[in-house]
Design a protein around this motif. Sequence first.
Motif, PDB file in Angstrom:
ATOM      1  N   GLY A  11       0.781  -1.226   0.000  1.00 28.46           N
ATOM      2  CA  GLY A  11       0.000   0.000   0.000  1.00 28.46           C
ATOM      3  C   GLY A  11       0.814   1.278   0.000  1.00 28.46           C
ATOM      4  O   GLY A  11       0.255   2.359  -0.137  1.00 28.46           O
ATOM      5  N   ARG A  12       2.113   1.169   0.135  1.00 30.94           N
ATOM      6  CA  ARG A  12       2.930   2.384   0.118  1.00 30.94           C
ATOM      7  C   ARG A  12       3.212   2.801  -1.326  1.00 30.94           C
ATOM      8  O   ARG A  12       3.292   1.969  -2.223  1.00 30.94           O
ATOM      9  CB  ARG A  12       4.217   2.160   0.885  1.00 30.94           C
ATOM     10  N   SER A  13       3.416   4.068  -1.513  1.00 28.11           N
ATOM     11  CA  SER A  13       3.646   4.596  -2.863  1.00 28.11           C
ATOM     12  C   SER A  13       5.054   4.236  -3.341  1.00 28.11           C
ATOM     13  O   SER A  13       5.951   3.982  -2.535  1.00 28.11           O
ATOM     14  CB  SER A  13       3.485   6.122  -2.867  1.00 28.11           C
ATOM     15  N   PRO A  14       5.255   4.259  -4.656  1.00 23.34           N
ATOM     16  CA  PRO A  14       6.606   4.036  -5.181  1.00 23.34           C
ATOM     17  C   PRO A  14       7.621   5.032  -4.612  1.00 23.34           C
ATOM     18  O   PRO A  14       8.758   4.661  -4.338  1.00 23.34           O
ATOM     19  CB  PRO A  14       6.436   4.207  -6.695  1.00 23.34           C
ATOM     20  N   ASP A  15       7.206   6.282  -4.431  1.00 20.28           N
ATOM     21  CA  ASP A  15       8.116   7.283  -3.851  1.00 20.28           C
ATOM     22  C   ASP A  15       8.503   6.919  -2.424  1.00 20.28           C
ATOM     23  O   ASP A  15       9.657   7.078  -2.033  1.00 20.28           O
ATOM     24  CB  ASP A  15       7.487   8.679  -3.879  1.00 20.28           C
ATOM     25  N   ASP A  16       7.536   6.442  -1.630  1.00 18.53           N
ATOM     26  CA  ASP A  16       7.830   6.017  -0.255  1.00 18.53           C
ATOM     27  C   ASP A  16       8.851   4.886  -0.251  1.00 18.53           C
ATOM     28  O   ASP A  16       9.791   4.882   0.551  1.00 18.53           O
ATOM     29  CB  ASP A  16       6.568   5.540   0.465  1.00 18.53           C
ATOM     30  N   LYS A  17       8.676   3.943  -1.157  1.00 19.65           N
ATOM     31  CA  LYS A  17       9.595   2.801  -1.216  1.00 19.65           C
ATOM     32  C   LYS A  17      10.984   3.243  -1.658  1.00 19.65           C
ATOM     33  O   LYS A  17      11.984   2.756  -1.123  1.00 19.65           O
ATOM     34  CB  LYS A  17       9.025   1.715  -2.123  1.00 19.65           C
ATOM     35  N   GLU A  18      11.060   4.179  -2.583  1.00 18.59           N
ATOM     36  CA  GLU A  18      12.368   4.693  -3.010  1.00 18.59           C
ATOM     37  C   GLU A  18      13.076   5.402  -1.859  1.00 18.59           C
ATOM     38  O   GLU A  18      14.285   5.244  -1.679  1.00 18.59           O
ATOM     39  CB  GLU A  18      12.220   5.645  -4.203  1.00 18.59           C
ATOM     40  N   ARG A  19      12.317   6.178  -1.067  1.00 19.06           N
ATOM     41  CA  ARG A  19      12.923   6.850   0.098  1.00 19.06           C
ATOM     42  C   ARG A  19      13.436   5.830   1.106  1.00 19.06           C
ATOM     43  O   ARG A  19      14.513   5.998   1.677  1.00 19.06           O
ATOM     44  CB  ARG A  19      11.916   7.808   0.745  1.00 19.06           C
ATOM     45  N   LEU A  20      12.679   4.768   1.317  1.00 26.04           N
ATOM     46  CA  LEU A  20      13.111   3.717   2.238  1.00 26.04           C
ATOM     47  C   LEU A  20      14.389   3.060   1.726  1.00 26.04           C
ATOM     48  O   LEU A  20      15.337   2.845   2.488  1.00 26.04           O
ATOM     49  CB  LEU A  20      11.998   2.682   2.413  1.00 26.04           C
ATOM     50  N   ILE A  21      14.429   2.734   0.451  1.00 22.91           N
ATOM     51  CA  ILE A  21      15.621   2.124  -0.141  1.00 22.91           C
ATOM     52  C   ILE A  21      16.841   3.025   0.044  1.00 22.91           C
ATOM     53  O   ILE A  21      17.916   2.557   0.437  1.00 22.91           O
ATOM     54  CB  ILE A  21      15.371   1.808  -1.632  1.00 22.91           C
ATOM     55  N   GLN A  22      16.681   4.307  -0.217  1.00 22.82           N
ATOM     56  CA  GLN A  22      17.790   5.245  -0.053  1.00 22.82           C
ATOM     57  C   GLN A  22      18.243   5.326   1.406  1.00 22.82           C
ATOM     58  O   GLN A  22      19.444   5.313   1.693  1.00 22.82           O
ATOM     59  CB  GLN A  22      17.403   6.638  -0.565  1.00 22.82           C
ATOM     60  N   ALA A  23      17.281   5.405   2.324  1.00 22.54           N
ATOM     61  CA  ALA A  23      17.620   5.512   3.749  1.00 22.54           C
ATOM     62  C   ALA A  23      18.332   4.257   4.250  1.00 22.54           C
ATOM     63  O   ALA A  23      19.304   4.349   5.017  1.00 22.54           O
ATOM     64  CB  ALA A  23      16.357   5.777   4.574  1.00 22.54           C
ATOM     65  N   LEU A  24      17.861   3.090   3.825  1.00 24.55           N
ATOM     66  CA  LEU A  24      18.504   1.849   4.250  1.00 24.55           C
ATOM     67  C   LEU A  24      19.903   1.729   3.664  1.00 24.55           C
ATOM     68  O   LEU A  24      20.842   1.290   4.338  1.00 24.55           O
ATOM     69  CB  LEU A  24      17.650   0.645   3.850  1.00 24.55           C
ATOM     70  N   THR A  25      20.054   2.123   2.412  1.00 23.77           N
ATOM     71  CA  THR A  25      21.376   2.100   1.778  1.00 23.77           C
ATOM     72  C   THR A  25      22.326   3.030   2.517  1.00 23.77           C
ATOM     73  O   THR A  25      23.450   2.648   2.859  1.00 23.77           O
ATOM     74  CB  THR A  25      21.267   2.499   0.291  1.00 23.77           C
ATOM     75  N   ASP A  26      21.872   4.248   2.795  1.00 22.25           N
ATOM     76  CA  ASP A  26      22.703   5.208   3.524  1.00 22.25           C
ATOM     77  C   ASP A  26      23.068   4.683   4.910  1.00 22.25           C
ATOM     78  O   ASP A  26      24.201   4.872   5.369  1.00 22.25           O
ATOM     79  CB  ASP A  26      21.994   6.562   3.632  1.00 22.25           C
ATOM     80  N   ALA A  27      22.130   4.007   5.576  1.00 17.00           N
ATOM     81  CA  ALA A  27      22.406   3.459   6.903  1.00 17.00           C
ATOM     82  C   ALA A  27      23.491   2.388   6.843  1.00 17.00           C
ATOM     83  O   ALA A  27      24.365   2.329   7.718  1.00 17.00           O
ATOM     84  CB  ALA A  27      21.130   2.882   7.519  1.00 17.00           C
ATOM     85  N   ALA A  28      23.457   1.547   5.820  1.00 22.24           N
ATOM     86  CA  ALA A  28      24.485   0.510   5.676  1.00 22.24           C
ATOM     87  C   ALA A  28      25.851   1.135   5.403  1.00 22.24           C
ATOM     88  O   ALA A  28      26.872   0.687   5.947  1.00 22.24           O
ATOM     89  CB  ALA A  28      24.108  -0.463   4.563  1.00 22.24           C
ATOM     90  N   ILE A  29      25.868   2.169   4.607  1.00 25.95           N
ATOM     91  CA  ILE A  29      27.122   2.859   4.304  1.00 25.95           C
ATOM     92  C   ILE A  29      27.694   3.489   5.567  1.00 25.95           C
ATOM     93  O   ILE A  29      28.870   3.322   5.899  1.00 25.95           O
ATOM     94  CB  ILE A  29      26.901   3.926   3.209  1.00 25.95           C
ATOM     95  N   THR A  30      26.845   4.194   6.309  1.00 27.54           N
ATOM     96  CA  THR A  30      27.275   4.898   7.520  1.00 27.54           C
ATOM     97  C   THR A  30      27.669   3.947   8.636  1.00 27.54           C
ATOM     98  O   THR A  30      28.684   4.146   9.297  1.00 27.54           O
ATOM     99  CB  THR A  30      26.144   5.827   8.017  1.00 27.54           C
TER     100      THR A  30
END
Length: 70
Positions: A11-30
Amino acid sequence: MPIIEVNMLEGRSPDDKERLIQALTDAAITSIGAPRESVRIILREMPSGHFAVGGQSFAAKAAAKAAGKE
């Protein structure tokens, strides 16, 4: 190569999922110094009828709430 799996209700929008993907990627990097290109994200969406807490699916809980029974 970190692999991050996320299970969530659909039920989440494609934009919401893209933001989640970016945040999780950034968290793994950090947090672990993973190279951006090595981070893998798997999103698994499930219908609300396929997830339950306390013996009641989210779909049944939403239906009860809509009917004023909760």
